[in-house]
Design a protein around this motif. Sequence first.
Motif, PDB file in Angstrom:
ATOM      1  N   GLY A 125       0.747  -1.224   0.156  1.00  0.00           N
ATOM      2  CA  GLY A 125       0.000  -0.100   0.005  1.00  0.00           C
ATOM      3  C   GLY A 125       0.755   1.154  -0.015  1.00  0.00           C
ATOM      4  O   GLY A 125       0.222   2.312   0.630  1.00  0.00           O
ATOM      5  N   PHE A 126       2.050   1.339  -0.597  1.00  0.00           N
ATOM      6  CA  PHE A 126       2.936   2.339  -0.784  1.00  0.00           C
ATOM      7  C   PHE A 126       2.190   3.356  -1.485  1.00  0.00           C
ATOM      8  O   PHE A 126       1.344   3.035  -2.302  1.00  0.00           O
ATOM      9  N   LYS A 127       2.383   4.814  -1.176  1.00  0.00           N
ATOM     10  CA  LYS A 127       1.580   5.773  -1.779  1.00  0.00           C
ATOM     11  C   LYS A 127       2.452   6.020  -3.242  1.00  0.00           C
ATOM     12  O   LYS A 127       1.783   6.172  -4.248  1.00  0.00           O
ATOM     13  N   GLY A 128       3.618   5.739  -3.502  1.00  0.00           N
ATOM     14  CA  GLY A 128       4.264   5.758  -4.683  1.00  0.00           C
ATOM     15  C   GLY A 128       5.054   7.038  -4.877  1.00  0.00           C
ATOM     16  O   GLY A 128       5.239   7.919  -4.001  1.00  0.00           O
ATOM     17  N   GLN A 129       5.507   7.281  -6.138  1.00  0.00           N
ATOM     18  CA  GLN A 129       6.514   8.423  -6.437  1.00  0.00           C
ATOM     19  C   GLN A 129       5.556   9.783  -7.179  1.00  0.00           C
ATOM     20  O   GLN A 129       4.589   9.259  -7.755  1.00  0.00           O
ATOM     21  N   PRO A 130       5.857  10.858  -7.347  1.00  0.00           N
ATOM     22  CA  PRO A 130       5.082  11.703  -7.929  1.00  0.00           C
ATOM     23  C   PRO A 130       5.092  11.246  -9.387  1.00  0.00           C
ATOM     24  O   PRO A 130       5.937  10.924 -10.218  1.00  0.00           O
ATOM     25  N   ALA A 131       3.892  11.705  -9.947  1.00  0.00           N
ATOM     26  CA  ALA A 131       3.557  11.292 -11.342  1.00  0.00           C
ATOM     27  C   ALA A 131       4.077  12.445 -12.346  1.00  0.00           C
ATOM     28  O   ALA A 131       3.653  12.280 -13.440  1.00  0.00           O
ATOM     29  N   SER A 132       4.761  13.643 -11.683  1.00  0.00           N
ATOM     30  CA  SER A 132       4.919  14.594 -12.900  1.00  0.00           C
ATOM     31  C   SER A 132       6.417  14.959 -12.760  1.00  0.00           C
ATOM     32  O   SER A 132       7.105  14.222 -11.759  1.00  0.00           O
ATOM     33  N   HIS A 133       6.871  16.012 -13.244  1.00  0.00           N
ATOM     34  CA  HIS A 133       8.153  16.690 -13.117  1.00  0.00           C
ATOM     35  C   HIS A 133       9.344  15.632 -13.565  1.00  0.00           C
ATOM     36  O   HIS A 133      10.252  15.473 -13.016  1.00  0.00           O
ATOM     37  N   ASP A 136       9.339   9.037 -14.189  1.00  0.00           N
ATOM     38  CA  ASP A 136       8.929   7.977 -15.022  1.00  0.00           C
ATOM     39  C   ASP A 136       8.904   6.487 -14.281  1.00  0.00           C
ATOM     40  O   ASP A 136       8.563   5.520 -14.820  1.00  0.00           O
ATOM     41  N   HIS A 137       9.072   6.795 -12.848  1.00  0.00           N
ATOM     42  CA  HIS A 137       8.738   5.437 -12.000  1.00  0.00           C
ATOM     43  C   HIS A 137       8.021   5.643 -11.018  1.00  0.00           C
ATOM     44  O   HIS A 137       8.301   5.442  -9.784  1.00  0.00           O
TER      45      HIS A 137
END
Length: 204
Positions: A125-133, A136-137
């Motif tokens: 359930g990790f939030k993940g990395q930013p989808a912008s800037h 790509d991962h």
Amino acid sequence: MFGFAKKIGMTRLFIDGVSVPVTALEFKEQYLLQQKTEKKDGYQAIHVGSVKRGKSNIKKASIGHVKKHSDLDYDVRFVGEFKPNNDLAEDKKTFDINDFADNDLIDVTGTSIGKGTTGVVKRYGFKGQPASHGHDHERAVGSIGSGWPQRVLPGKKMAGRSGNAKLTQKKVKVIAVDIENNLIFVKGSIVGANKGYLKVAKVN
């Protein structure tokens, strides 16, 4: 009381006009094979066998265990060990659907559905990395260690196999019992896949 139940699937029952999600478990007659005692074995437990079938579907170890510890003329597929939470009657040799009633509490043990190799977002359930800037991962784990001690510490949450693990759900409530069809309806979802077998133990 004790034994193996087959998970049929989920449905709902209307209790006092309220829809209650339930899981149907098929509980057929179980056979008491052996009683372990503190004096002889060092701990207290019972061995229960279930699902009478042809010998081609039964492990040889189970056949030998039944012959050694019981005088019952049954072929059982599953043999499981349970820790009794009360004293069983001396003449108690079988467990069946009549041992359960509405509002009973049971412990259910089974194997969760395997999900294969998954990433940390699905697995933990990790939030993940930013989808912008320029990232790509966005579903990557991110940093997995610090400058010291310059290694990944044991137990770090990372991608890997998800599911397919032994789980026990404590004090699951019995909503209804269908004696004619050997079905126990318990509240909510239960671990494991449909048509799989679960260990069931009644809680006092």
